[in-house]
Design a protein around this motif. Sequence first.
Motif, mmCIF file in Angstrom:
data_model
loop_
_atom_site.group_PDB
_atom_site.id
_atom_site.type_symbol
_atom_site.label_atom_id
_atom_site.label_comp_id
_atom_site.label_asym_id
_atom_site.label_seq_id
_atom_site.Cartn_x
_atom_site.Cartn_y
_atom_site.Cartn_z
ATOM 1 N N PHE A 231 -1.967 -10.231 -11.316
ATOM 2 C CA PHE A 231 -2.973 -8.793 -11.255
ATOM 3 C C PHE A 231 -2.121 -8.382 -9.802
ATOM 4 O O PHE A 231 -2.816 -8.878 -9.163
ATOM 5 N N LEU A 232 -1.599 -7.563 -9.848
ATOM 6 C CA LEU A 232 -1.521 -6.636 -9.312
ATOM 7 C C LEU A 232 -1.479 -5.522 -9.250
ATOM 8 O O LEU A 232 -0.543 -4.727 -9.828
ATOM 9 N N LYS A 233 -2.268 -4.178 -8.959
ATOM 10 C CA LYS A 233 -1.625 -2.663 -8.538
ATOM 11 C C LYS A 233 -2.352 -1.891 -7.001
ATOM 12 O O LYS A 233 -2.938 -1.826 -6.850
ATOM 13 N N ALA A 234 -1.369 -1.489 -6.835
ATOM 14 C CA ALA A 234 -0.858 -1.242 -5.358
ATOM 15 C C ALA A 234 -0.028 0.061 -5.178
ATOM 16 O O ALA A 234 0.831 0.352 -6.144
ATOM 17 N N PRO A 235 0.092 1.055 -4.907
ATOM 18 C CA PRO A 235 0.569 2.055 -4.349
ATOM 19 C C PRO A 235 1.760 1.394 -3.283
ATOM 20 O O PRO A 235 2.542 0.472 -3.262
ATOM 21 N N ASP A 236 3.375 2.394 -3.660
ATOM 22 C CA ASP A 236 4.527 1.571 -2.607
ATOM 23 C C ASP A 236 5.181 2.053 -1.876
ATOM 24 O O ASP A 236 5.422 2.235 -0.720
ATOM 25 N N ARG A 237 3.581 2.951 -1.326
ATOM 26 C CA ARG A 237 3.725 3.941 0.344
ATOM 27 C C ARG A 237 2.473 3.823 1.150
ATOM 28 O O ARG A 237 1.300 3.994 -0.097
ATOM 29 N N ALA A 238 2.299 4.545 1.968
ATOM 30 C CA ALA A 238 0.962 3.863 3.344
ATOM 31 C C ALA A 238 0.350 4.985 3.065
ATOM 32 O O ALA A 238 0.704 6.286 2.927
ATOM 33 N N ASN A 239 -0.791 4.930 2.965
ATOM 34 C CA ASN A 239 -1.291 5.660 2.643
ATOM 35 C C ASN A 239 -1.555 7.222 2.165
ATOM 36 O O ASN A 239 -1.529 7.749 2.230
ATOM 37 N N THR A 240 -1.605 6.666 0.683
ATOM 38 C CA THR A 240 -1.980 8.138 -0.791
ATOM 39 C C THR A 240 -2.798 8.468 -0.292
ATOM 40 O O THR A 240 -3.728 7.016 -0.813
ATOM 41 N N SER A 241 -3.243 9.228 -0.542
ATOM 42 C CA SER A 241 -5.128 9.944 -1.228
ATOM 43 C C SER A 241 -5.701 9.665 -2.136
ATOM 44 O O SER A 241 -5.012 9.297 -3.226
ATOM 45 N N PRO A 242 -6.965 10.056 -1.914
ATOM 46 C CA PRO A 242 -7.624 9.799 -4.017
ATOM 47 C C PRO A 242 -7.023 10.795 -4.587
ATOM 48 O O PRO A 242 -7.110 9.878 -5.593
ATOM 49 N N ALA A 243 -6.408 11.747 -3.966
ATOM 50 C CA ALA A 243 -5.938 12.642 -4.944
ATOM 51 C C ALA A 243 -4.393 12.016 -5.453
ATOM 52 O O ALA A 243 -3.720 13.241 -6.986
ATOM 53 N N GLU A 244 -3.598 10.753 -4.674
ATOM 54 C CA GLU A 244 -2.459 10.946 -5.251
ATOM 55 C C GLU A 244 -2.239 9.561 -5.937
ATOM 56 O O GLU A 244 -1.674 8.901 -7.283
ATOM 57 N N SER A 245 -2.800 8.766 -5.646
ATOM 58 C CA SER A 245 -3.499 7.159 -5.516
ATOM 59 C C SER A 245 -4.912 6.718 -6.859
ATOM 60 O O SER A 245 -6.016 7.379 -6.148
ATOM 61 N N PRO A 246 -5.230 6.174 -7.638
ATOM 62 C CA PRO A 246 -6.374 6.016 -8.276
ATOM 63 C C PRO A 246 -6.700 5.438 -7.012
ATOM 64 O O PRO A 246 -6.665 4.059 -6.103
#
Length: 536
Positions: A482-497
């Motif tokens: 299992f893995l869950k990560a955003p696709d770009r660096a430094n996504t804010s808490p408003a954009e990424s869980p």
Amino acid sequence: MAQGSGSGFGRRSLLRGAAAGSAALALPALSCAAPAQARSGRPSADWGVQVGDVTTSSGLVWVRSDRPARMVVQTAATESFRHARSWHGPVIGPDTDFTGVTSLHGLPSGEQVHYRVLLADPDDPRRTGEPVSGTFRTAPTGRRADLRFHWSGDLAGQGWGINPDRGGYRIYEDMRRRNPDFFLCSGDNIYADNPIPERVTLPDGRIWRNVTTEEKSKVAETLAEFRGAFRYNLLDDNLRRFNAQVPTITQWDDHEVHNNWYPGQLLDDDRYTEKDADVLSARSLRAFSEYFPIRTLRPDRGGTSRSSEAESGGGRVYRKVSHGPLLDVFVLDMRRYRNANSPGRQTDDPQGILGAEQLRWLKRELSRSRAVWKVIASDMPLGLVVPDGKTNFEAVAQGDPGAPLGRELQLAELLRHIKHDRVTGTVWLTTDVHYTAAQHYAPERAAFKDFEPFWEFVSGPLNAGGFQALKLDGTFGPEQPFLKAPDRANTSPAESPQYFGEVDIDGGSGELTVRLRQEGGQVLFSKVLQPGRVGQ
């Protein structure tokens, strides 16, 4: 982790950025700076209370006053505080930034303890402020009681601070409602090297607004600035409410000082006038010991460091916290004893990431433990390749899937010991990388084979930027179901869980269930582990 360190900002007055939306937060009324300046009235504890390192019969109660005061703690079995027991704590003052800890002992096991903290005028004990209350559960002495705890880390990183428009650190309320027995914070409790700006423009044009303070408008260098960085998070109502209900086990990592720091390092960072990492880490450890109740740290005892200043508190971060017969938590310190970050190709590396003394302690205490489960709280992941610049590496793995080299040699020694000494029930928990994942290690997939299979679970951040997934190193045979990560660096808490992990141990069967959750409580992945096994 090698995440963005932000840029410097001019000094600002207290709490700018909070004016329009601060109704969502119950901020302490007192000033962040110079709390001991003479004011009329009685001592006040507006920063809340917290409890740390709870066992079957003991715990540490923390408070911060707005002036010199005598700390008194009362405990009782009910909220009415009938038949309360009183504990006379220290007189707290400027030498500990007006923080104090009182040790409770002889508590009933497996029971809910209600407590309240009174702050009294040192010269007139009849003059006390309003009591501040909290509650916690002691660990059970029997195996039949179920156990639940949460873990995560990485708070106020990359400039993402307390946003009143979002209601502050909402994830703490998600965890509080699940009523865990304790919370394991796996490091990066602050980002001393990441200032908190008043506002940030998001990629879609929205504005992220921060509560900020004078100390958090620049990188932390002085002891006062480190204290202000730790104090900043206590401006959040969700966190203070969480602290009053859920005891903590706290460790530290790099951003308590500076991104990817190690002992002996001289910083290459133009924002700093003090570039000696040993001086900075001593100051940070002093503030860390003042702002978290940790039984192996004493801020009122002079510590030693490579600097000439004895500013760090006495003691150590690494320790074992026993939580009854079901669980021992082994808290590691992968910062204070490591060697310098390097390409990690050494064929002999006795210091490694833990240092020789901490490794001996860990092997000895794992072998002595009779708990069903031994959770190893690691502030850095084992098999993820965490870079530090173009050629060096920050964690254990260094990207070479062959036989152990560099810091991997120390991990191989530990895993070999666990196998040959028949240590059962080990589980590794970590944060650091700003995403969530489950990783299983097995000798049949590994270059190094003298170990038993084990699981490592990754969670976080609590309130920081999200980052892309890192590569796995094949030396110890990891796979990632299992893995869950955003696709770009430094996504804010408003954009990424944001993420936290949950561990449930069944008192009847002894089964341990790990659930990886995201903000709001949604379960992303779960795994059930069976007790009594060397490998899983």
